[in-house]
Design an enzyme around this catalytic site. Structure first.
Site, PDB file in Angstrom:
ATOM      1  N   ASP A 129     -20.784  26.367  -7.362  1.00 41.93           N
ATOM      2  CA  ASP A 129     -21.434  26.089  -6.088  1.00 41.93           C
ATOM      3  C   ASP A 129     -21.887  27.426  -5.514  1.00 41.93           C
ATOM      4  O   ASP A 129     -21.061  28.320  -5.305  1.00 41.93           O
ATOM      5  CB  ASP A 129     -20.427  25.403  -5.159  1.00 41.93           C
ATOM      6  CG  ASP A 129     -21.021  25.002  -3.813  1.00 41.93           C
ATOM      7  OD1 ASP A 129     -21.991  25.639  -3.369  1.00 41.93           O
ATOM      8  OD2 ASP A 129     -20.494  24.060  -3.203  1.00 41.93           O
ATOM      9  N   SER A 134     -40.711  28.583   0.138  1.00 47.87           N
ATOM     10  CA  SER A 134     -41.442  27.335   0.262  1.00 47.87           C
ATOM     11  C   SER A 134     -42.591  27.506   1.236  1.00 47.87           C
ATOM     12  O   SER A 134     -42.617  28.436   2.060  1.00 47.87           O
ATOM     13  CB  SER A 134     -40.489  26.242   0.770  1.00 47.87           C
ATOM     14  OG  SER A 134     -41.166  25.074   1.154  1.00 47.87           O
ATOM     15  N   TYR A 161     -34.191  22.007   6.412  1.00 49.26           N
ATOM     16  CA  TYR A 161     -34.857  22.606   5.252  1.00 49.26           C
ATOM     17  C   TYR A 161     -35.789  23.735   5.692  1.00 49.26           C
ATOM     18  O   TYR A 161     -35.763  24.839   5.127  1.00 49.26           O
ATOM     19  CB  TYR A 161     -35.634  21.532   4.492  1.00 49.26           C
ATOM     20  CG  TYR A 161     -36.258  22.032   3.218  1.00 49.26           C
ATOM     21  CD1 TYR A 161     -35.502  22.172   2.059  1.00 49.26           C
ATOM     22  CD2 TYR A 161     -37.610  22.361   3.165  1.00 49.26           C
ATOM     23  CE1 TYR A 161     -36.076  22.625   0.878  1.00 49.26           C
ATOM     24  CE2 TYR A 161     -38.189  22.819   1.998  1.00 49.26           C
ATOM     25  CZ  TYR A 161     -37.415  22.955   0.853  1.00 49.26           C
ATOM     26  OH  TYR A 161     -37.982  23.409  -0.304  1.00 49.26           O
ATOM     27  N   CYS A 162     -36.601  23.463   6.710  1.00 48.82           N
ATOM     28  CA  CYS A 162     -37.547  24.485   7.169  1.00 48.82           C
ATOM     29  C   CYS A 162     -36.815  25.697   7.739  1.00 48.82           C
ATOM     30  O   CYS A 162     -37.191  26.847   7.467  1.00 48.82           O
ATOM     31  CB  CYS A 162     -38.493  23.894   8.207  1.00 48.82           C
ATOM     32  SG  CYS A 162     -39.638  22.662   7.542  1.00 48.82           S
ATOM     33  N   ALA A 163     -35.773  25.450   8.530  1.00 45.55           N
ATOM     34  CA  ALA A 163     -35.012  26.563   9.103  1.00 45.55           C
ATOM     35  C   ALA A 163     -34.376  27.404   8.009  1.00 45.55           C
ATOM     36  O   ALA A 163     -34.381  28.644   8.059  1.00 45.55           O
ATOM     37  CB  ALA A 163     -33.950  26.037  10.060  1.00 45.55           C
ATOM     38  N   SER A 164     -33.831  26.741   6.997  1.00 41.96           N
ATOM     39  CA  SER A 164     -33.140  27.474   5.930  1.00 41.96           C
ATOM     40  C   SER A 164     -34.121  28.263   5.068  1.00 41.96           C
ATOM     41  O   SER A 164     -33.828  29.385   4.650  1.00 41.96           O
ATOM     42  CB  SER A 164     -32.333  26.504   5.064  1.00 41.96           C
ATOM     43  OG  SER A 164     -33.171  25.580   4.387  1.00 41.96           O
ATOM     44  N   LYS A 165     -35.282  27.700   4.792  1.00 42.04           N
ATOM     45  CA  LYS A 165     -36.257  28.408   3.961  1.00 42.04           C
ATOM     46  C   LYS A 165     -36.885  29.585   4.715  1.00 42.04           C
ATOM     47  O   LYS A 165     -37.155  30.633   4.118  1.00 42.04           O
ATOM     48  CB  LYS A 165     -37.335  27.437   3.461  1.00 42.04           C
ATOM     49  CG  LYS A 165     -36.852  26.491   2.370  1.00 42.04           C
ATOM     50  CD  LYS A 165     -36.403  27.238   1.132  1.00 42.04           C
ATOM     51  CE  LYS A 165     -36.070  26.324  -0.021  1.00 42.04           C
ATOM     52  NZ  LYS A 165     -35.684  27.047  -1.261  1.00 42.04           N
TER      53      LYS A 165
END
Length: 300
Positions: free
Chosen positions: A69, A147, A160-164
């Site tokens: 992980d 991304s 997803y957007c915050a993490s990318k």
């Protein structure tokens, strides 16, 4: 020796150890196949040990499957030790592991929201931290798979957007810190790629319609092997940035205007969708997302 064999064993990646996280399927698996054809030894890291071992068995260069992980520092340190012993110190690390969920932020599960950020952002940082000594030793290359979401955030994909976007910023910071030590850092900006994650997202009307409402060039889905070839070339050339499609580079210049453009483009569409049915969370998207959810809790 055939021309294909010559291509496999020639070039800057010949006999070099390359780590790819999230390698069990999708972009990670396709990239591993591409890099093997370029002559690299592959360390395949991720969940789904059976899939990792099956991929390692068909690659044409030495490969090692490491179940770990990416958010678990101890598990990643153990994997790094195995990789150094069996394949040699990595000179390339590709932080590709990622998960996604769709749905309105207000209805999202806080633990699942945080898990997306942990895998996509914290997992990238753990990967870099574990292998940075090897990259410093080999004056190597770190590639962060980001991304289109790093450039222009979209509704219904807040985690997803915050993490990318965070992973992009992390890679920029890392590059500035290690450039003088001879380590190169690149970022891969990819749009919609034909993986089971994207196919699963299209099963949900709100996700499908939001993509369909984008301008035609921005909603196109690209073959996974094309993404792998573009990333493989970036690894070979130690590229600072790589884009698929190439026009995404133009979005960098206009990224300050993108949030208001996205809001205008989706306001009416979301209102219509919301009036018809609740915008419920999708849960983890794709088989890889399901595997992440089924995995035992990490030890971090």
């Amino acid at each position: 020796m055939s021309g294909g064999a010559r291509r496999q064993t020639a070039g800057p990646l010949r006999d070099r150890t390359v780590v790819v996280t999230g390698a069990a399927r999708g972009i990670g698996a396709a990239l591993a196949r591409d890099l093997s054809r370029r002559g690299a030894r592959l360390a395949l890291v991720g969940h789904e040990k059976t899939e990792l071992e099956a991929l390692a068995a068909v690659l044409t260069t030495p490969a090692l499957a490491c179940e770990a992980d990416v958010t678990d520092p101890a598990a990643m340190e153990h994997a790094a030790g195995l990789i150094r012993t069996r394949l040699g110190p990595p000179s390339v690390v590709v932080a590709n592991a990622g998960v996604a969920e769709g749905g309105a932020f207000a209805a999202s599960d806080p633990e699942r929201w945080r898990r997306v950020v942990d895998v996509n952002l914290t997992g990238s940082a753990v990967t870099a931290r574990v292998f940075l000594p090897d990259l410093l030793e080999t004056r190597g290359y770190y590639l962060q798979v980001a991304s289109l979401a790093s450039i222009g955030a979209a509704p219904m994909m807040s985690a997803y957007c915050a993490s990318k976007a965070g992973a992009e910023a992390f890679a920029h910071c890392l590059r500035a810190e290690v450039a003088h030590r001879g380590v190169a850092v690149g970022i891969g900006y990819l749009t919609w790629i034909d993986t089971d994650m994207i196919r699963d997202a299209d099963r949900y009307p709100v996700m499908r319609e939001l993509r369909a409402g984008m301008p035609p060039p921005a909603r196109r889905v690209y073959p996974v092997d094309r993404a792998a070839a573009r990333l493989g070339s970036a690894v070979e050339n130690r590229s600072t940035a790589v884009y698929l499609p190439r026009w995404l580079r133009l979005a960098q210049a206009g990224r300050a205007a993108l949030p208001s453009m996205v809001t205008r483009a989706t306001r009416r569409r979301l209102s219509r969708l919301e009036s018809g049915t609740p915008l419920l969370p999708t849960g983890p998207l794709g088989t890889g997302g399901a595997a992440d959810r089924a995995a035992p809790p990490s030890g971090n």
